[in-house]
Each structure stands twice: as structure tokens, then as C-alpha cells.
Design a protein around this motif. Structure first.
Motif, mmCIF file in Angstrom:
data_model
loop_
_atom_site.group_PDB
_atom_site.id
_atom_site.type_symbol
_atom_site.label_atom_id
_atom_site.label_comp_id
_atom_site.label_asym_id
_atom_site.label_seq_id
_atom_site.Cartn_x
_atom_site.Cartn_y
_atom_site.Cartn_z
ATOM 1 N N LEU A 151 -30.290 -14.954 -6.453
ATOM 2 C CA LEU A 151 -29.586 -14.702 -7.716
ATOM 3 C C LEU A 151 -30.554 -14.251 -8.803
ATOM 4 O O LEU A 151 -30.271 -13.304 -9.554
ATOM 5 N N LEU A 152 -31.694 -14.912 -8.893
ATOM 6 C CA LEU A 152 -32.682 -14.525 -9.900
ATOM 7 C C LEU A 152 -33.169 -13.091 -9.668
ATOM 8 O O LEU A 152 -33.276 -12.300 -10.613
ATOM 9 N N HIS A 207 -31.534 -10.749 -8.099
ATOM 10 C CA HIS A 207 -30.396 -9.866 -8.362
ATOM 11 C C HIS A 207 -30.218 -9.618 -9.853
ATOM 12 O O HIS A 207 -29.809 -8.521 -10.263
ATOM 13 N N GLU A 208 -30.555 -10.621 -10.662
ATOM 14 C CA GLU A 208 -30.404 -10.490 -12.114
ATOM 15 C C GLU A 208 -31.609 -9.805 -12.751
ATOM 16 O O GLU A 208 -31.695 -9.719 -13.980
#
Length: 238
Positions: free
Chosen positions: A200-201, A203-204
Motif C-alpha cells: 500500500l505504501l 502504491h501510494e
């Protein structure tokens, strides 16, 4: 001297499992794809890559294997030497792992290692080698600590044991009951959560160096906590 068994040590190992998920997210999504802790998967990637499979790098997998071997050898030497002298070896092992992760994060930051889909360069291999070395140390530490059901760098055995310990299926030879099943479930959940968090990190848009920095800080903090905790006063082999 071996760290005192109990809930505190188990909690440390669960947090280490969480960091594995984050570290492997960086390896697979930003450095390779390559694994640095789970060398079974990495050996398979290497075997696929040498046949010319698209999207796989034999160099990345080979560097990871070499780094892991070096880390395991150095970790074993460090921990055995400290233990033989009657000193605490668990905290120094965590400090050594944390330093290697910190160096990897620094190289990734200064080398401009980008997120998923970025071009692979020499800095990627350097980061891969350092992270794999840290995971080599981690695996030696895990073997020496021997916390049941929490291997920290893989989940296959924990998942199998969890299923084998379920009510109406429980196999007494692998252990069952709330304590065993709780550790196994926590181990599996921590690995999944770490993978989700790392991915997630990335991807962000968070840089891989920053993502690696989180496990680095956590491992160093765990080392401090372990150093401050009471230890057994008898030396134990392995």
C-alpha cells in the motif's frame, strides 16, 4: 544467553514477522521481482529466470541468494561468539539486522531507487544484497530463539500447523490448543498485514527507502527492548 521465553519474546517475533511482509513487498514490487527473506521463493524465481522467463532477473535472484548466505554466516558467527562469551546475543543480532536494513534504506534513498515499475540499476542490486544479508541474520536468530509457531520469515508451516490444530482435526503430535493456535494465527496475520502495508505504501508513492526504514526502526527498537529486558543467566547451546 538465550532470551527469556514468554509472551514478550513471542510478541517480538510477531512484529519481526510483520516487518518481513513489508520487506518482501519492497523486494518483489520495487527491486526485482525478488525475494530476500523467503529464499525458497527466491530459488524458484532464480530457476525460472535462468530459463529466460520474461520479467525475471537471474542477477537479482543470484544477488539475493549471495547476500542471504553472507548474512547467515556472519549472523551465526556473531551470535555464537557473543553467546560463547556468556553475553546476550539476541539484542546484538537485532541491532546487526537493523543496521543492515538501515544501510539498505540509505543506499536506496541516495541511489534513487524508485517504486514499482522503475528501471533496475546497480543500486537495486546493492539494496537487495543488504536486505538479503539482514534476512540471513534474521533466519539464524529465529533458529536460535526457537519460538514455536513463529518462524518470522515464512508462513507455510504456521498455516499448516494452524489447520492441523483446529478443533475436531487436532493432531496432538503438532500441538493444539488456544496458545498454539493463537501464535500461529498471529504469525499468519502479521505476515499478511506486513505485505499489505508495504504494498500500500509503495502504491501510494512512498519511496522504497522510506518503506525499508519502517522495518529498520522497528527492529532497532525491538533490539533496545530486548537489551533492557531480563535475560536467563545460563548459557544455552543453539
Amino acid at each position: 544467553m538465550k532470551p527469556r521465553a514468554g509472551g514478550a519474546l513471542t510478541s517480538i517475533m510477531i512484529v519481526l514477522t510483520l516487518t518481513t511482509g513489508m520487506i518482501e513487498a519492497v523486494g518483489f514490487l520495487a527491486l526485482g521481482p525478488v525475494f530476500t527473506a523467503m529464499q525458497t521463493g527466491n530459488l524458484l524465481l532464480l530457476s525460472f529466470a535462468v530459463t529466460g522467463a520474461a520479467g525475471l532477473s537471474p542477477a537479482a535472484a543470484g544477488v539475493s541468494c549471495a547476500g542471504f548466505v553472507a548474512g547467515a554466516l556472519l549472523g551465526s558467527l556473531l551470535e555464537s561468539t557473543v553467546d560463547t562469551r556468556g553475553h546476550r546475543w539476541f539484542a546484538p543480532a537485532l541491532f546487526g539486522e537493523g543496521v543492515l536494513l538501515g544501510l539498505a534504506a540509505l543506499v536506496a534513498w541516495r541511489g534513487g531507487v524508485d517504486g514499482p515499475g522503475g528501471p533496475v540499476a546497480g543500486h537495486h542490486f546493492a539494496v537487495t544484497a543488504l536486505v538479503a544479508a539482514a534476512m540471513g541474520v534474521r533466519n539464524i536468530t529465529t533458529l536460535r530463539v526457537r519460538v514455536p509457531d513463529v518462524p518470522t520469515t515464512l508462513s507455510t508451516r504456521a498455516l499448516t500447523a494452524f489447520l492441523g490444530g483446529l478443533p475436531h482435526v487436532a493432531d496432538p503430535r503438532i500441538g493444539s490448543g488456544a496458545r498454539h493456535e493463537g501464535r500461529r494465527f498471529a504469525s499468519i496475520g502479521a505476515m499478511f498485514a506486513g505485505g499489505v502495508l508495504g504494498a500500500l505504501l509503495l502504491h501510494e508513492g512512498v519511496r522504497p527507502a522510506a518503506v525499508l526504514g519502517v522495518p529498520c526502526v522497528l527492529v532497532l527498537l525491538l533490539g533496545v527492548a530486548s537489551w533492557m529486558a531480563p535475560e536467563r543467566r545460563t548459557s544455552e547451546p543453539g
